[in-house]
Design a protein around this motif. Sequence first.
Motif, short mmCIF file in Angstrom:
data_model
loop_
_atom_site.label_atom_id
_atom_site.label_comp_id
_atom_site.label_asym_id
_atom_site.label_seq_id
_atom_site.Cartn_x
_atom_site.Cartn_y
_atom_site.Cartn_z
N TRP A 129 -6.99 -6.02 5.79
CA TRP A 129 -6.50 -4.68 6.09
C TRP A 129 -7.19 -4.16 7.35
O TRP A 129 -8.22 -4.66 7.76
N THR A 143 -1.71 -3.33 6.50
CA THR A 143 -2.04 -4.73 6.21
C THR A 143 -2.03 -5.53 7.51
O THR A 143 -1.24 -5.27 8.41
N SER A 170 -4.16 -2.00 -8.93
CA SER A 170 -4.16 -1.11 -7.77
C SER A 170 -5.57 -0.65 -7.46
O SER A 170 -6.48 -0.71 -8.30
N PHE A 219 0.83 -1.19 0.00
CA PHE A 219 0.00 0.00 0.00
C PHE A 219 0.87 1.24 0.00
O PHE A 219 2.08 1.19 0.23
N ARG A 234 -3.26 4.35 -1.95
CA ARG A 234 -3.48 3.26 -2.90
C ARG A 234 -3.14 1.93 -2.26
O ARG A 234 -2.23 1.82 -1.43
N LEU A 235 -3.89 0.91 -2.66
CA LEU A 235 -3.60 -0.46 -2.29
C LEU A 235 -3.12 -1.17 -3.55
O LEU A 235 -3.54 -0.84 -4.66
#
Length: 421
Positions: A410, A126, A366, A119, A380-381
């Motif tokens: 998460w 996480t 993403s 991320f 962003r992940l």
Amino acid sequence: MDTKFARRTERIGRTTCSYWRAGRCNRNPCRFLHIETPSPPAACGYGNTAYSYGKKPHSSSENTPKYGSKKALLRDNGDRGDATRVAKAFKKSSPRICKYWINNNCVHGEQCLYLHSWFRGDGFSTVTKLQEHKKVITGIALPVGSDKLYSGSTDGTVRIWDCHSGQCAKVINLGAEVTSLISEGSWIFVGLQNAVKAWNIQTMSEFTLDGPKGRVRAMTVGNNTLFAGTEEGVIFAWRGSSKADSPFELVASLTGHTKAVVCLAVGCKMLYSGSMDQSIKVWDMDTLQCTMTLNDHTDVVTSLICWDQYLLSSSSDRTIKVWACIEAGSLEVIYTHTEENGVVSLFGMPDAEGKPILFSSCRDNSVHMYELPSFSERGRLFAKKDVALIELGPGGLFFTGDESGLLMVWKWLEVPKVASS
């Protein structure tokens, strides 16, 4: 001959080793460069705005790369310290995750040009990753009051995870692709080819709801009705029944779409359906009749969510559209947000402070996070492949499932409270 050899040698000496770029060069010494060659700085940004997460973008006079440039501007001047600093600066500005780090075989470590993290941003972290599914995760459900997490996949299984240990407690092999999965109350609904399986986790009873033709691509519940959209473009509706052989009765088949129904949402006493025919249809849940058709997208409508009095839709045409009721119940687009890639799915949830956050999963592996209603980017992940599903859990937890079969857990981080004097 000597001149040609000298030119060839000089050309090789200016060429970057392609195996080194991929992290696989085992030559020592290597006749090619183990460093990127200089390239002209490229103007870049995010849309029309420089993308830097609050940091000022580099000016064109600096010998450091910008977000979006394909190569780092490293010079082989003998100063490895400068090269390392530039590489680290690029890593901080690059939004791409290292595919070798994902597979635990990146050899560059801190000098890697790409992210070694799942991320980018703050306020979340996480917890763990669960990878036992072999194919696309098509459904994630956490029934209310249960300590079990359910996940379905096109590998033909439903996995039941223990929320305390994080271990897979049970595997149910259905012998066919699981194309969707949701929960409502004590019920788990699993979409399959030509059927929906209904499991009651309290009574341990199981029923098969017949009627659909083809794969059940999307499901939702509203007005005490289960809706299932199929690849033939038909939406099937079941309501509670007093019959002994099944607690569900097929009450309607909603027709109108010309291609597969891939997403459903319920809000404001309406059912919204998105299809591969590029349209959104609005259905009255009392009469089960279509009241309007929305045709503003130019590609597959991939996801729909209701937020307050608004409808949000996404599409492979790279847009997210915000719809609102204008007059006489008609819906019109009041805002369009454009992504750099097609949008796979949308999901909304509050962060630890209660701020509404929109998750936009895109075709670049993403998930972009936006604060609503401003659409300012929050973070962003990243995933191995495109994230098709996001599900909210208890205690600030949320889950993502991608097309590789990876299930990520998460957690929102609570903001420390400052004691008042």
